[in-house]
Each structure stands twice: as structure tokens, then as C-alpha cells.
Write a protein that holds these residues in place. Structure first.
Motif, PDB file in Angstrom:
ATOM      1  N   LYS A 697       0.811  -1.218   0.000  1.00  0.00           N
ATOM      2  CA  LYS A 697       0.000   0.000   0.000  1.00  0.00           C
ATOM      3  C   LYS A 697       0.847   1.272   0.000  1.00  0.00           C
ATOM      4  O   LYS A 697       0.368   2.331  -0.397  1.00  0.00           O
ATOM      5  CB  LYS A 697      -0.933   0.002   1.214  1.00  0.00           C
ATOM      6  N   GLU A 729      -7.408   2.331   0.322  1.00  0.00           N
ATOM      7  CA  GLU A 729      -8.400   1.301   0.563  1.00  0.00           C
ATOM      8  C   GLU A 729      -8.106   0.061  -0.280  1.00  0.00           C
ATOM      9  O   GLU A 729      -7.486   0.135  -1.341  1.00  0.00           O
ATOM     10  CB  GLU A 729      -9.791   1.832   0.226  1.00  0.00           C
ATOM     11  N   ASP A 730      -8.595  -1.083   0.211  1.00  0.00           N
ATOM     12  CA  ASP A 730      -8.451  -2.325  -0.542  1.00  0.00           C
ATOM     13  C   ASP A 730      -9.209  -2.198  -1.855  1.00  0.00           C
ATOM     14  O   ASP A 730     -10.361  -1.732  -1.901  1.00  0.00           O
ATOM     15  CB  ASP A 730      -9.009  -3.507   0.255  1.00  0.00           C
ATOM     16  N   ALA A 732      -8.458  -0.238  -4.279  1.00  0.00           N
ATOM     17  CA  ALA A 732      -8.426   1.111  -4.834  1.00  0.00           C
ATOM     18  C   ALA A 732      -7.599   1.148  -6.115  1.00  0.00           C
ATOM     19  O   ALA A 732      -6.639   0.394  -6.286  1.00  0.00           O
ATOM     20  CB  ALA A 732      -7.851   2.086  -3.806  1.00  0.00           C
TER      21      ALA A 732
END
Length: 988
Positions: A697, A729-730, A732
Motif C-alpha cells: 500500500k 483502501e483495498d 483502490a
């Protein structure tokens, strides 16, 4: 004095006669006393023989040379060393900001005048074997030279005499499938060598090594590998030296040689070291000539004393009932001694003499067998130890002390039966009546107190103290308490007899009525099983902890073949892997290069640059952000802030695995997701649409974030405080910046990075998709589809392939593939994920077998004594018409009852110390974890919360609780005769 001598002489004669009359019982006790003596004396001989004297060790290290001279790699600066040459430091002191010296030194220039020398070069090379390719130690030393005599011991054939000849250790020949006379080649080298001899290294019989003449193998191999841009052999040189004059390499010569930047291990100095005042190194702060080993020696002594004490206790518990039964079988004889004026001390002397006689015989027999077995099994023992004995070192005083253990143990085992026999009245002894025996009321109280106190000490040690010895001491005290409670516990077991059929009810009743022989046997089984359960529980828990910490490099059964150094042979390697292994899905991957296509993934080379992923400054872990001052960033934060930052998403490390071998960017498609078992439909869709897939991330800037443009086009993220940045965010979508740094800009980029400034280079922006958390990418940072890589202007070359498999590849298939890969000449990396392998699985099985043997042996001894002691009861059963099978059934159940009681009590006792030790380790690891978080290490070292489980080995317990008692019962029933000898009715 005369009366004392004659009374003991008569007692010993009586004991010797009884031992000879009752050979079966005497042999049983003799075996129990002698077997430990055999083991301990053999262990003493093995230990002493394997310990080398300084002179013997020097013969193996130096041969016939006076000294060996080594280059420590400090660039030739003047040194000072200790007499052994294993500790040294430069004469000049270097400050923290001053670089430490490094570089090679010309050893030949440091040799004393007139010295003869022999070069000794050691390196590693990949040699072709009958099975494929093996990374092997190569030693270039003229082993046939008299100066090298003793370093290598020739087994057959001869040492090499020509550059095209080599010799090999037996370990190498065995593992490689080659033999004396075979041809040998090295990967990358066209020269063929012939194996002309086999030798061994006396200090390491298991070392796989090849010997060649100086310059015959390593030097030409280094040149070939360097030309092919492959890793070399990393050879290191030392010189054996002999000096004229006969005095050897003196301490003054050593100090003179140290001034030229080399260290010396001298035979003369090692055997006769100089005083500490003449060793400059010892005058420095923090150096001393001797380490303090008192605590370590004290610990070893304590462990040895505990083991010896437990062995003696075990023997006493097993041998004591045998002496008690013997005393009861001889009670009429003892009664006659009393009727003819014998006192109680005469009775005690006769029974004690039985222990003395058998103890002396056991000492002689055990010591003789120990010496003989050690001498006969010397080659086997040397093979197990992995080194040759220095000599067969027999130390009479030590063996005498070991032999005395048998005598002392025999006397100790006979003490209680002697006291019991002396308390019987003459009338009871002559009539054979046993009288009324009252239970000991003090022993249960003492045992219960010891259990409670020991459990409390173990609990304190596991919950408060950091010393495992407290847990061990408390557990041992609790176990001794259970041993003391054994007679009472045997009585409690007897209450279940009312629900049992006839034979087990008789066996249980006999065990309860004759606690004098049952309780010691049960206690012996208890002690053996308790130790086994404790070690098994600890080992199973350690394996569970290791399995939890195990980080697979790939999904189980998956295969990766990568060539980060050269891309030329990658296509053929891919095909060979798919042909020779049971592969399913194949995912080809490429890597990004900056500069020539021949550049390695590891960087280096005049025309090779590098790339790096550009992270927004706000996404960098605050604990990693150095500035121009060079101050540790962690010092800027409090302990509480460091703890929080160590768990912050910006400070999380990437997963471990093989995926990072080719760099942070892999060029591939969704087939790689299938092999890595990444379950994210959005990721497959992103790759199909030309978007990269990110598993970290910190690398991706989501679309719609508060963006700004930094120097060089790098995307930044606005932030107001170190801890106020939200993680992407996951799932994204966003962009990732990749900076391409040319070869000309590498040095400038390194300098800018150290100052915290923006490095030079061209930044490319790539659209990307963030994979959801919880997906293990096995080290892969980012997957870029080929179209996106081409659009970004990346230069790519083949890296290798990842494969899923239909089944786990076998060792034979792996060796065949290694052989094919060796033909390419590339330095490839083959990885087959085989999963976690428990280290203690064999240990658990061995412990279970050991405990089973001890249990069956102790229960068998108790059964044999019970049969000898209860012969009248068996004859009574036969007289009243009991079937013949009752004798077998009763014998089997007697043995099973003892085994079952001992196993149940031992299993309960053994779990306590294992749990206590695990809790102690858990506390220690939690303290280390807290310290790592407080000092900011967590982000650097990827420190995770400790996981110290307690796992009960149910398979081992099941074997002990069920299989062992049943096996003992069946074995006892099988070896028992169904019919006993008839006898006249006893006259009472």
C-alpha cells in the motif's frame, strides 16, 4: 574388630551363595545395575577419546608445519593478536566516523626470512555429479607434501600429482555417486579432472570436499565465471609455514609478522603461550585472556549430577523390590540366623551383602563391557561423531568412580529390604507368616507437601522468574512428591477392582496388597514416562512455534525457476522445468533493466543503472526518514509513539518469498496470480485492462487523493502530521511512480538519498490496482502487464517462470532438473516449496519408544517378582480348579496394571515442567517484543508479536496410555507358562 570382620565375612559368603542359587533373580538385578555402567563407561571413554589435546588438534590444523598464516582482510595494517590467533584488532584505533580498513594483504611478503611455505586455498564450486550439480568445497593444497601430513588422511588411491587430477573425500564420493577413477568437471569449465584418490578430514568426516593442486581448479574457474559475468568461487588463501632453527614460530616472530597485517597460529606459541603481560591485545580495555566459564561449568555439573541422581533413583526403584522378594524368599534362612543368636544387624548385613555382591559383579562386568564395546564400535562411534578419536583414552580413576556407582546403587537398593527383614520376629520368619503390615501415614503427607510445594515453585518460576532452573527444580520436587505418594495412589487404584472381571481383579488386588514391590515399579515407570512426556510436550510445542514462524517462499508444491543474472538461457530453463516436473499452470515473468539488456537484477556494471519505486513522502515510515544530520529518526519519538508507529501501515514489511529475486517489479499476467493463489477478481481484471497490481500500500497513490507534484514529477500526498495519513483502501485504483536512474546518475542518487533529498532520474507513472489485505504475494511487490510496461517505456528481459504443480515433485525429479539446468551454464535459482518439516518428529517417536521399553521392562520386572512372590497363590488357584489360562491372564494383567498406573501418573507429572518452561519462554519473548517496540526496532526488523504455544503431543500420549500397557500385558502373557510346577502343600 574381629567379630565385626567375621560377621561381615559370613554375611558376604551367605549372600554370594544365595546369589548363585537363585541365578534368575540375581541376573535380573545384575543386568539392572550393569547396564547403566556399560552406558556411562562407554560414554566416558567416547568423550575422552574424542577430546583432542592441543598437540593433536595442531597436527590436524597445521600438519607438520610450524604455523599457518592468514589474511584477515584489513588491508595490511599492523595488528595485535592473542596467542591462538583467533582474536585480533588493528593497532591503530578507529573512531566511529573513520572507516574500518579493508582489503587483501600479500601473505608471502609477511613470511619470515628463510621460511618454507605451502599455499592453502579454499573456495566453493558447483561440480557436476552423477545426479546433477552439487555446490562443493574445493581445497587447493599440495596434500602429498610432508608439511601437509595429517591435515588430510588418504584412504585409498593417492593425492593429485598433476593439474588434471583431484582427490575427494569419502563423503563427497558417497553423495555424488562418483568413485576413484571417475571424471569430474565444474560448471562453466571445460577442463575434465580425474579422481585419483579418496581421503578424509579427521576433524570432519562428513565434509564433502575436493582436493586439487594449487591453481589447478579454482583459478581457471574464477576466470571463466568472471568472463561469463557469473559469481566466482570466493576463494581465500592461507599459508603453511616452516621456519629454520628448530625453535618453531616464536611469539616474537608472531608479533613481527602481525606488523605486516596478517595473523598467525603458531604451534610453539599455542603449546607454550606467553604471559598475559606480553600480549598487547590483553592490555586493551574489554579484552582478557580467559573467559569466565564458571557459570557454564556449574550448570553442566548440576545437569550431570541430576542425571546421575535420577539414574540411581531409577535403578533403586527397580532393584529394591528384587532384594525385598529375595529377602522374603530367604526369610526362613534369616529366621534360623536369628534363632541361633544372630542380632538384627546380622540380618541387615546379610541382605546388604546381597546388594554389595551383585553390585561388585555388576561394576566389573559393566566396566569391562563398556570398554570392550567402545573399542569394538570405535569406527561406528567416530562416524556418528563425525571425527576421528585422538587416541583410545582410558582413565582408570574415572572408570573406577563409575564402577563404584553400581556398588553404591546396589547397597542403596538393599537398604529398605534389609531394614524390613531385620524387623521381622524369629517366629514369623520361621513360620513364613508375613504378619499385619500397617500403611505408612507419614509418607503420603510428605509426598503431598512436596507436590504442592514443587508445583508452587514451578508456577512461580514460570510466572515471575526468568530462570528455567527454578521451573525444573520445582517440577522435579513435585515429581518426587508423586513418587512418595505412589503407594497411596496404588491403593486408590485398587478401588476400581470391584467392577473388573476375575483375572484383572486378582491382579489389581495383588498389586495393592504388595505395595512394597508394586509402588517402586510404578514409580520407576512414572519417572521414565514423566521425563518423556515433558520432553515430548516441549518438543511438540517448539515445532508448533516453528511452524507458525515458518514463512513459505511459494504456495505448497509450487515451483519457481529464475535467472536474475542472465536472460540468455531462460527459455530453455522454462521448457526443461515444464518437461521434467509435473507442472500445471506456467506463468512466465520478465524483469526491468536500466541500461544494457545483459545487466544483472542485482545492479553493478559500468553501463547498468537501476530503478526504484517512488513513494510519497507522507507514505514513508517516519522511523525510516533520515535527514542530512544522520540522527536516528526513532529518537524523535517517545516510547508510546514508537509502539504505535511500529504497527502503522506505512512501517509494515513486505511478505517474505522468492518473488523479490528479480526486483520489485515483475512483468507478467494473471497466470502468475493463479500460481501464487491470489484470490482477487479485481486484480485479474486490472491486469487484463493494462493496470499494474500492487501488493504494497505504501507504493500506490489512490485516484482522487490530495496530490501535488514534487521534484522530478514525483507524486506527493498532502499531510499535516506524521500519523494523519490514511492507508489506501483495498481494491483502490491509483498510480505508481517508478524512477529510472541511469548509470551516470547512480552515485548522485545514492548521495541524495543519504541526505533525504530527491534523487535524479526519470519518473514514469503507471496506473495500478491495490490488492486487498490478507493476500500472501510471497515477496512480489508489483506485477505489471506487458502492455503497461511497453507503454511506460520499460526495457525488459526474461527472468524466469512460476509453476503450479499437479503433485509434489520428487527428489529424483529435482535432481534431474538440476542436471539439465547445469548444462545451460547460467546461475539460475530453482525453488520448490516443500512446506514446513518438523525437526522433532523423530525425537518424539524415539522418546515414545524409549519410554515404552522402560515401561515394559519395569512392568515385566514387577510381574516376574510378583510371580515369584505369589507362587503359593498360583498353586492355590490350580488346586481349586482354575483353568490353565488363568495363570497367563493373571500374569498379563499384573504387568498391564503396573504399566497403566505408571503411565497415567507419569503423563500427569510430565506435563507440568513442559508448561512451566514454555510459559517462561513466553515471558522472555514478550519482554523482547516490548523492548523492540519501545526502541523503534519493530519497523526495521519486522518484529511480530510472540507466539509461544503449549501443544500436548496426543499421539505420543496415546501410544503411552494405550499401546504400551496393552503391549506389556500381551508380552507378559505370551512369555508366561500356563502350567506351574506342582508342589507339596506348605506346612504352616
Amino acid at each position: 574388630m574381629k567379630n565385626w570382620y567375621h560377621s561381615w565375612r559370613a554375611a558376604i559368603r551367605i549372600a554370594r551363595r544365595d546369589a548363585w542359587r537363585f541365578k534368575g533373580r540375581s541376573f535380573l538385578v545384575l543386568a539392572m545395575l550393569a547396564l547403566p555402567i556399560v552406558g556411562v563407561s562407554a560414554a566416558d571413554l567416547t568423550q575422552r577419546s574424542s577430546e583432542l589435546s592441543p598437540a593433536q588438534q595442531l597436527d590436524r590444523d597445521l600438519g607438520k608445519a610450524d604455523a599457518v598464516i592468514n589474511d584477515p582482510g584489513l588491508g595490511g595494517v599492523a595488528l595485535m593478536q592473542n596467542p591462538k590467533g583467533d582474536n585480533y584488532q588493528p593497532v591503530k584505533e578507529y573512531g566511529d566516523s573513520e572507516p574500518w580498513p579493508e582489503g587483501k594483504t600479500d601473505i608471502t611478503a609477511a613470511l619470515p626470512a628463510g621460511a618454507k611455505s605451502l599455499v592453502d586455498t579454499v573456495g566453493m564450486a558447483k561440480l557436476k555429479t552423477a545426479h546433477g550439480l552439487r555446490n562443493t568445497s574445493v581445497r587447493e593444497l599440495k596434500a602429498a607434501d610432508p608439511m601437509a601430513e595429517g591435515i588430510m588422511v588418504l584412504d585409498r588411491g593417492r593425492f593429485p600429482e598433476k593439474p588434471g587430477e583431484v582427490a575427494a573425500t569419502n563423503a563427497f564420493l558417497e553423495s555424488s555417486g562418483l568413485y576413484v577413477g571417475s571424471k569430474l568437471t565444474a560448471r562453466g569449465l571445460d577442463t575434465t579432472y580425474r579422481i585419483v584418490g579418496a581421503y578424509e578430514l579427521p576433524d570432519d568426516l562428513k565434509e564433502a570436499q575436493v582436493n586439487a593442486l594449487p591453481g589447478a581448479l579454482l583459478a581457471p574457474l574464477d576466470k571463466v565465471l568472471a568472463a561469463a559475468e557469473l559469481p566466482g568461487t570466493d576463494a581465500s588463501d592461507s599459508y603453511l609455514a616452516t621456519v629454520p632453527g628448530g625453535a618453531g614460530f616464536t611469539w616474537n616472530m608472531v608479533k613481527e609478522t602481525n606488523t605486516k597485517g596478517v595473523t598467525v597460529t603458531s604451534r610453539a606459541v599455542t603449546l607454550n603461550p606467553p604471559p598475559d603481560s606480553d600480549v598487547a591485545l590483553y592490555q586493551k580495555d574489554g579484552w582478557s585472556s580467559h573467559g569466565d566459564n564458571s557459570s557454564g561449568n556449574a550448570t553442566e555439573l548440576a545437569i550431570l549430577s541430576t542425571v546421575v541422581g535420577l539414574v540411581m533413583l531409577e535403578i533403586c526403584l527397580l532393584a529394591g523390590p528384587a532384594f525385598a522378594v529375595g529377602a522374603r524368599r530367604s526369610r526362613r534362612q534369616l529366621g534360623l540366623v536369628g534363632a541361633n543368636g544372630g542380632d538384627r544387624h546380622h540380618i541387615r548385613a546379610i541382605v546388604l551383602s546381597g546388594g554389595l555382591v551383585i553390585g561388585v559383579v555388576a561394576a566389573v562386568v559393566g566396566t569391562a563391557l563398556g570398554i570392550g564395546l567402545t573399542f569394538a564400535l570405535r569406527p561406528v562411534l567416530e562416524g556418528v561423531l563425525g571425527q576421528r578419536f585422538g587416541s583410545f583414552d582410558v582413565r582408570p580413576l574415572e572408570l573406577l568412580g563409575i564402577a563404584l556407582l553400581a556398588v553404591v546403587t546396589g547397597l542403596l537398593a538393599a537398604i529398605v529390604p534389609a531394614v524390613t527383614a531385620s524387623r521381622q520376629t524369629v517366629v514369623a520368619s520361621l513360620t513364613g507368616r508375613r504378619g499385619i503390615r500397617k500403611a505408612n501415614r507419614v509418607l503420603p503427607i510428605v509426598g503431598l507437601t512436596a507436590v504442592v510445594l514443587g508445583a508452587g515453585i514451578a508456577l512461580y518460576g514460570s510466572a515471575v522468574s526468568d530462570k528455567p532452573i527454578i521451573v525444573g527444580g520445582g517440577s522435579a520436587l513435585a515429581e518426587l512428591g508423586v513418587v512418595a505418594l505412589t503407594p497411596t495412589l496404588v491403593g486408590l487404584f485398587g478401588r476400581i477392582g470391584r467392577w473388573l472381571p476375575l483375572s484383572p481383579r486378582l491382579a489389581l488386588r495383588d498389586a495393592v496388597r504388595n505395595r512394597g514391590r508394586t509402588a517402586p515399579a510404578v514409580a520407576a515407570v512414572l519417572a521414565a514416562v514423566a521425563g518423556t512426556v515433558a520432553v515430548a510436550t516441549y518438543s511438540a510445542s517448539s515445532d508448533a512455534q516453528s511452524e507458525a514462524r515458518y514463512e513459505p517462499r511459494l504456495p505448497h508444491g509450487a515451483v519457481a525457476i529464475l535467472s536474475p543474472e542472465s536472460a540468455v538461457d531462460v527459455p530453455s530453463m522454462r521448457d526443461d522445468t515444464q518437461k521434467l516436473l509435473p507442472t500445471d499452470v506456467r506463468a512466465d515473468v520478465d524483469r526491468v533493466v536500466v541500461g544494457k539488456k545483459s545487466c544483472s537484477a542485482y545492479g553493478g556494471g559500468d553501463d547498468c543503472g537501476r530503478y526504484e519505486i517512488v513513494r510519497p513522502k507522507a507514505y514513508e515510515c517516519p522511523l525510516w526518514l533520515y535527514d542530512a544530520s544522520g540522527e536516528d529518526p526513532a529518537e524523535k519519538y517517545s516510547k508510546a509513539e514508537r509502539r504505535e508507529l511500529a504497527k502503522d501501515w506505512r512501517c509494515l514489511q513486505n511478505d517474505y518469498g522468492i518473488g523479490s529475486e528479480g526486483g520489485e517489479i515483475l512483468i507478467g499476467d494473471d497466470r502468475l496470480l493463479k500460481v501464487l493463489k491470489i484470490d482477487d477478481p479485481g486484480a485479474s481484471e486490472a491486469l487484463a485492462n493494462g493496470r499494474a497490481v500492487s501488493f504494497v500500500k505504501q507504493n500506490i497513490v489512490p485516484d482522487g487523493a490530495d496530490k501535488g507534484t514534487g521534484k522530478g514529477g514525483a507524486t506527493t500526498v498532502a499531510t499535516t502530521a506524521a500519523n494523519s495519513v490514511a492507508a489506501p483502501e483495498d481494491g483502490a485504483n491509483g498510480t505508481i511512480g517508478v524512477r529510472l536512474i541511469s548509470a551516470e546518475d547512480v552515485d548522485e542518487a545514492d548521495a541524495a538519498g543519504m541526505k533525504g533529498e530527491e534523487p535524479p532520474g526519470t519518473v514514469k507513472s503507471i496506473p495500478a490496482h491495490q490488492v486487498a489485505d490478507g493476500q500472501n504475494a510471497y515477496g512480489v511487490t508489483m506485477i505489471v502487464p506487458p502492455k503497461a510496461a511497453e507503454k511506460a517505456g520499460f526495457t525488459t528481459v526474461p527472468l524466469g517462470s512460476f509453476f503450479s504443480t499437479e503433485r509434489q515433485p520428487s527428489d529424483a525429479q529435482e535432481q534431474r532438473l538440476n542436471g539439465e539446468l547445469a548444462k545451460t551454464g547460467s546461475d539460475s535459482t530453482l525453488t520448490i516449496e516443500k512446506g514446513f518439516t518438523p525437526e522433532n518428529s523423530g525425537t518424539l517417536l524415539a522418546l515414545a519408544v524409549f519410554a515404552g521399553l522402560v515401561t515394559i521392562g519395569a512392568a515385566g520386572i514387577a510381574t516376574g517378582l510378583a510371580q515369584a512372590d505369589a507362587e503359593p497363590d498360583l498353586k492355590t488357584l490350580a488346586a481349586v480348579g482354575a483353568p490353565t489360562r488363568v495363570r497367563k491372564a493373571l500374569s498379563g494383567f499384573q504387568c498391564g496394571v503396573v504399566a497403566a498406573m505408571g503411565v497415567v501418573l507419569g503423563s500427569a507429572s510430565g506435563i507440568l515442567p513442559a508448561i512451566g518452561l514454555r510459559f517462561t519462554e513466553r515471558r522472555a519473548e514478550e519482554q523482547m517484543y516490548a523492548q523492540a517496540l519501545d526502541e523503534g526496532w519493530g519497523a526495521w526488523q519486522d518484529v511480530t508479536a510472540p507466539f509461544v504455544p503449549v501443544v500436548i503431543p496426543w499421539a505420543t500420549l496415546g501410544m503411552l496410555l494405550v499401546v504400551v500397557p496393552l503391549g506389556a500385558a500381551l508380552l507378559a502373557a505370551l512369555v508366561t507358562r500356563s502350567r506351574g510346577a506342582l508342589a507339596r502343600r506348605a506346612v504352616i
